[in-house]
Design a protein around this motif. Structure first.
Motif, mmCIF file in Angstrom:
data_model
loop_
_atom_site.group_PDB
_atom_site.id
_atom_site.type_symbol
_atom_site.label_atom_id
_atom_site.label_comp_id
_atom_site.label_asym_id
_atom_site.label_seq_id
_atom_site.Cartn_x
_atom_site.Cartn_y
_atom_site.Cartn_z
ATOM 1 N N ALA A 1 0.814 -1.211 0.000
ATOM 2 C CA ALA A 1 0.000 0.000 0.000
ATOM 3 C C ALA A 1 0.846 1.259 0.000
ATOM 4 C CB ALA A 1 -0.909 -0.008 1.232
ATOM 5 N N VAL A 2 2.158 1.124 0.145
ATOM 6 C CA VAL A 2 3.064 2.268 0.207
ATOM 7 C C VAL A 2 3.926 2.293 -1.049
ATOM 8 C CG1 VAL A 2 4.941 3.345 1.494
ATOM 9 C CG2 VAL A 2 3.106 2.177 2.729
ATOM 10 N N GLU A 3 4.003 3.462 -1.655
ATOM 11 C CA GLU A 3 4.857 3.607 -2.826
ATOM 12 C C GLU A 3 6.320 3.564 -2.394
ATOM 13 O OE1 GLU A 3 5.508 4.012 -6.913
ATOM 14 O OE2 GLU A 3 3.623 3.718 -5.801
ATOM 15 N N PRO A 4 7.148 2.715 -2.999
ATOM 16 C CA PRO A 4 8.559 2.655 -2.597
ATOM 17 C C PRO A 4 9.288 3.951 -2.916
ATOM 18 C CG PRO A 4 8.173 1.311 -4.554
ATOM 19 C CD PRO A 4 6.830 1.740 -4.055
ATOM 20 N N LEU A 5 10.263 4.280 -2.083
ATOM 21 C CA LEU A 5 11.113 5.434 -2.351
ATOM 22 C C LEU A 5 11.947 5.185 -3.606
ATOM 23 C CD1 LEU A 5 12.362 8.157 -1.421
ATOM 24 C CD2 LEU A 5 13.995 6.802 -0.077
ATOM 25 N N LEU A 6 12.443 3.952 -3.724
ATOM 26 C CA LEU A 6 13.247 3.559 -4.877
ATOM 27 C C LEU A 6 12.717 2.243 -5.420
ATOM 28 C CD1 LEU A 6 15.878 3.844 -6.670
ATOM 29 C CD2 LEU A 6 16.988 2.404 -4.941
ATOM 30 N N LYS A 7 12.542 2.174 -6.720
ATOM 31 C CA LYS A 7 12.043 0.952 -7.348
ATOM 32 C C LYS A 7 12.979 0.583 -8.496
ATOM 33 C CE LYS A 7 7.789 -1.023 -9.331
ATOM 34 N NZ LYS A 7 7.588 -2.026 -8.248
ATOM 35 N N LEU A 8 13.520 -0.625 -8.428
ATOM 36 C CA LEU A 8 14.362 -1.155 -9.494
ATOM 37 C C LEU A 8 13.544 -2.149 -10.306
ATOM 38 C CD1 LEU A 8 16.399 -0.092 -7.329
ATOM 39 C CD2 LEU A 8 17.944 -1.907 -8.041
ATOM 40 N N GLU A 9 13.510 -1.943 -11.601
ATOM 41 C CA GLU A 9 12.752 -2.827 -12.484
ATOM 42 C C GLU A 9 13.687 -3.456 -13.507
ATOM 43 O OE1 GLU A 9 9.687 -0.447 -14.231
ATOM 44 O OE2 GLU A 9 8.505 -0.329 -12.388
ATOM 45 N N GLN A 10 14.028 -4.725 -13.277
ATOM 46 C CA GLN A 10 14.820 -5.508 -14.229
ATOM 47 C C GLN A 10 16.120 -4.791 -14.628
ATOM 48 O OE1 GLN A 10 13.831 -8.816 -15.672
ATOM 49 N NE2 GLN A 10 12.719 -8.591 -13.740
ATOM 50 N N ILE A 11 16.835 -4.303 -13.624
ATOM 51 C CA ILE A 11 18.064 -3.557 -13.890
ATOM 52 C C ILE A 11 19.200 -4.507 -14.297
ATOM 53 C CG2 ILE A 11 19.926 -2.231 -12.793
ATOM 54 C CD1 ILE A 11 17.543 -0.544 -13.514
ATOM 55 N N THR A 12 19.837 -4.177 -15.401
ATOM 56 C CA THR A 12 21.014 -4.907 -15.869
ATOM 57 C C THR A 12 22.153 -3.916 -16.061
ATOM 58 O OG1 THR A 12 19.744 -6.633 -16.983
ATOM 59 C CG2 THR A 12 22.003 -6.313 -17.726
ATOM 60 N N ALA A 13 23.316 -4.236 -15.507
ATOM 61 C CA ALA A 13 24.528 -3.447 -15.729
ATOM 62 C C ALA A 13 25.510 -4.350 -16.475
ATOM 63 C CB ALA A 13 25.123 -2.981 -14.402
ATOM 64 N N ALA A 14 25.807 -3.991 -17.718
ATOM 65 C CA ALA A 14 26.634 -4.849 -18.571
ATOM 66 C C ALA A 14 27.760 -4.035 -19.189
ATOM 67 C CB ALA A 14 25.777 -5.489 -19.652
ATOM 68 N N TYR A 15 28.889 -4.715 -19.409
ATOM 69 C CA TYR A 15 30.075 -4.044 -19.937
ATOM 70 C C TYR A 15 30.680 -4.889 -21.057
ATOM 71 C CZ TYR A 15 29.410 -1.905 -15.395
ATOM 72 O OH TYR A 15 28.842 -1.284 -14.305
ATOM 73 N N PRO A 16 31.026 -4.266 -22.183
ATOM 74 C CA PRO A 16 31.661 -5.019 -23.267
ATOM 75 C C PRO A 16 33.052 -5.483 -22.860
ATOM 76 C CG PRO A 16 31.648 -2.672 -23.761
ATOM 77 C CD PRO A 16 30.833 -2.849 -22.515
ATOM 78 N N VAL A 17 33.389 -6.702 -23.232
ATOM 79 C CA VAL A 17 34.692 -7.277 -22.896
ATOM 80 C C VAL A 17 35.612 -7.117 -24.095
ATOM 81 C CG1 VAL A 17 35.931 -9.338 -22.163
ATOM 82 C CG2 VAL A 17 33.613 -8.909 -21.333
ATOM 83 N N LYS A 18 36.701 -6.435 -23.896
ATOM 84 C CA LYS A 18 37.622 -6.120 -24.982
ATOM 85 C C LYS A 18 38.184 -7.387 -25.614
ATOM 86 C CE LYS A 18 41.677 -3.261 -26.009
ATOM 87 N NZ LYS A 18 42.713 -2.368 -25.418
ATOM 88 N N GLY A 19 38.112 -7.434 -26.919
ATOM 89 C CA GLY A 19 38.707 -8.548 -27.657
ATOM 90 C C GLY A 19 37.848 -9.781 -27.750
ATOM 91 N N LYS A 20 36.658 -9.780 -27.132
ATOM 92 C CA LYS A 20 35.790 -10.960 -27.180
ATOM 93 C C LYS A 20 34.522 -10.624 -27.954
ATOM 94 C CE LYS A 20 37.357 -13.278 -22.999
ATOM 95 N NZ LYS A 20 37.817 -14.483 -23.676
ATOM 96 N N ARG A 21 34.272 -11.397 -29.009
ATOM 97 C CA ARG A 21 33.082 -11.198 -29.829
ATOM 98 C C ARG A 21 32.391 -12.524 -30.082
ATOM 99 N NH1 ARG A 21 32.394 -6.405 -32.686
ATOM 100 N NH2 ARG A 21 34.006 -4.840 -32.296
#
Length: 329
Positions: free
Chosen positions: A7-27
């Motif tokens: 019943a309470v709105e959250p102060l912070l809401k994370l929805e399906q957060i992804t933090a991704a980084y490209p790896v050098k030299g790998k494809r």
């Protein structure tokens, strides 16, 4: 989430957060390979609580914290803070939120400018964000020092003249100068002696009551999380595996990883040290090639065939939930 929380709105809401980084030299098939340090994390933080985020080193806790305060931009997903989507805001658009969303870093020495005095460091928030007239700033800084238990006479000292615990108090003072709503605390006591840890945790608890703060407390130390948290979220290999009320989660963990993590930690009470400690078997898998199905199945003593083939999801709408096909009773 309990009925009252729903019943309470959250102060912070994370929805399906992804933090991704490209790896050098790998494809792969001509595309850059991505390392997903945080993978599809959904989580609510409610006003006035301390949500502890715990897990082994390298599980993505700190990356998630940096993403929340927008020091890192999410690869996918949404960040909702005070009802506003801040996921893709630019630096100028984010500026009003910087005063309400702050961070305390693990190593206070590297986060403090070694050439700036305490007065200069703590005055900066007031100057940059125009929170007070310049003539009032020394008085504001003096009050901050009082609040974190440092002498006013230390205003002209440099960071190297302080102990580790004192420097962390400076980091806390800098964070609360903005009068924030939420502070992300990234391993704030892990580099301190045990006795100093207790002092800093007590200070944080006092400031929370006095200033009505909300904390996201990130740590790999079970003791600190148990001491200060209201709720606890457990993270493994970039994903949340269990979320629940602190007392319930510590007494009756549902996920095998949580139970083993708790049993691997020595109890604070010497009378309980006869309890057998259970180390976590095996090595942490490579984030570039995480296991199929449940990510913990390669180290789980209860893993079955379904665990290897099907990824469990963290149930929504439950006060104590675990991402496990066969949760512990």
């Amino acid at each position: 989430m309990s009925e009252s929380e729903a019943a309470v709105e959250p102060l912070l809401k994370l929805e399906q957060i992804t933090a991704a980084y490209p790896v050098k030299g790998k494809r792969l098939l001509g595309k850059k390979t991505l390392l997903r340090a945080v993978d599809r994390v959904s989580l609510n933080v409610y006003t006035g609580e301390t949500l502890g985020l715990v897990g082994e080193s390298g599980c993505g806790k700190s990356t998630l914290g940096r993403t929340i305060v927008r020091l890192e931009r999410p690869h996918t997903g949404r960040l909702i803070f005070e009802g506003r989507d801040i996921t893709t805001l630019g630096q100028r658009e984010m500026r009003p939120f910087r005063t309400r969303l702050q961070m305390i870093f693990q190593d206070p020495y590297t986060s403090l400018n070694p050439r700036r005095t305490v007065l200069d460091t703590l005055a900066e928030p007031y100057v940059v964000h125009r929170l007070a007239p310049r003539t009032d700033i020394p008085g504001k800084v003096a009050k901050l020092l009082d609040m974190v238990g440092l002498p006013r006479a230390s205003m002209q000292r440099l960071p190297h003249e302080f102990s580790g615990g004192q420097r962390q108090r400076l980091g806390i003072a800098r964070a609360i100068a903005f009068e924030p709503k939420l502070i992300v605390c990234d391993e704030p006591v892990s580099a301190l002696d045990v006795s100093i840890q207790a002092q800093v945790l007590n200070l944080m608890a006092d400031l929370q009551r006095e200033l009505k703060l909300t904390y996201l407390f990130i740590s790999h130390g079970i003791g600190a999380v148990n001491y200060i948290s209201t709720r606890v979220a457990v993270m493994y290999l970039g994903r949340l595996v269990e979320v629940g009320d602190r007392k319930e989660l510590f007494l009756r963990p549902k996920h095998p990883y949580t139970r083993i993590l708790l049993r691997a930690h020595p109890p604070a009470d010497p009378l309980l040290r006869e309890r057998p400690r259970t180390p976590i078997a095996g090595e942490v898998p490579n984030l570039l090639n995480p296991p199929s199905g449940c990510r913990f199945h390669t180290r789980c003593p209860f893993a079955q065939e379904r665990c290897r083939a099907e990824e469990p999801q963290l149930p929504e709408g439950q006060p104590h939930a675990a991402a496990c096909h066969y949760p512990l009773a």
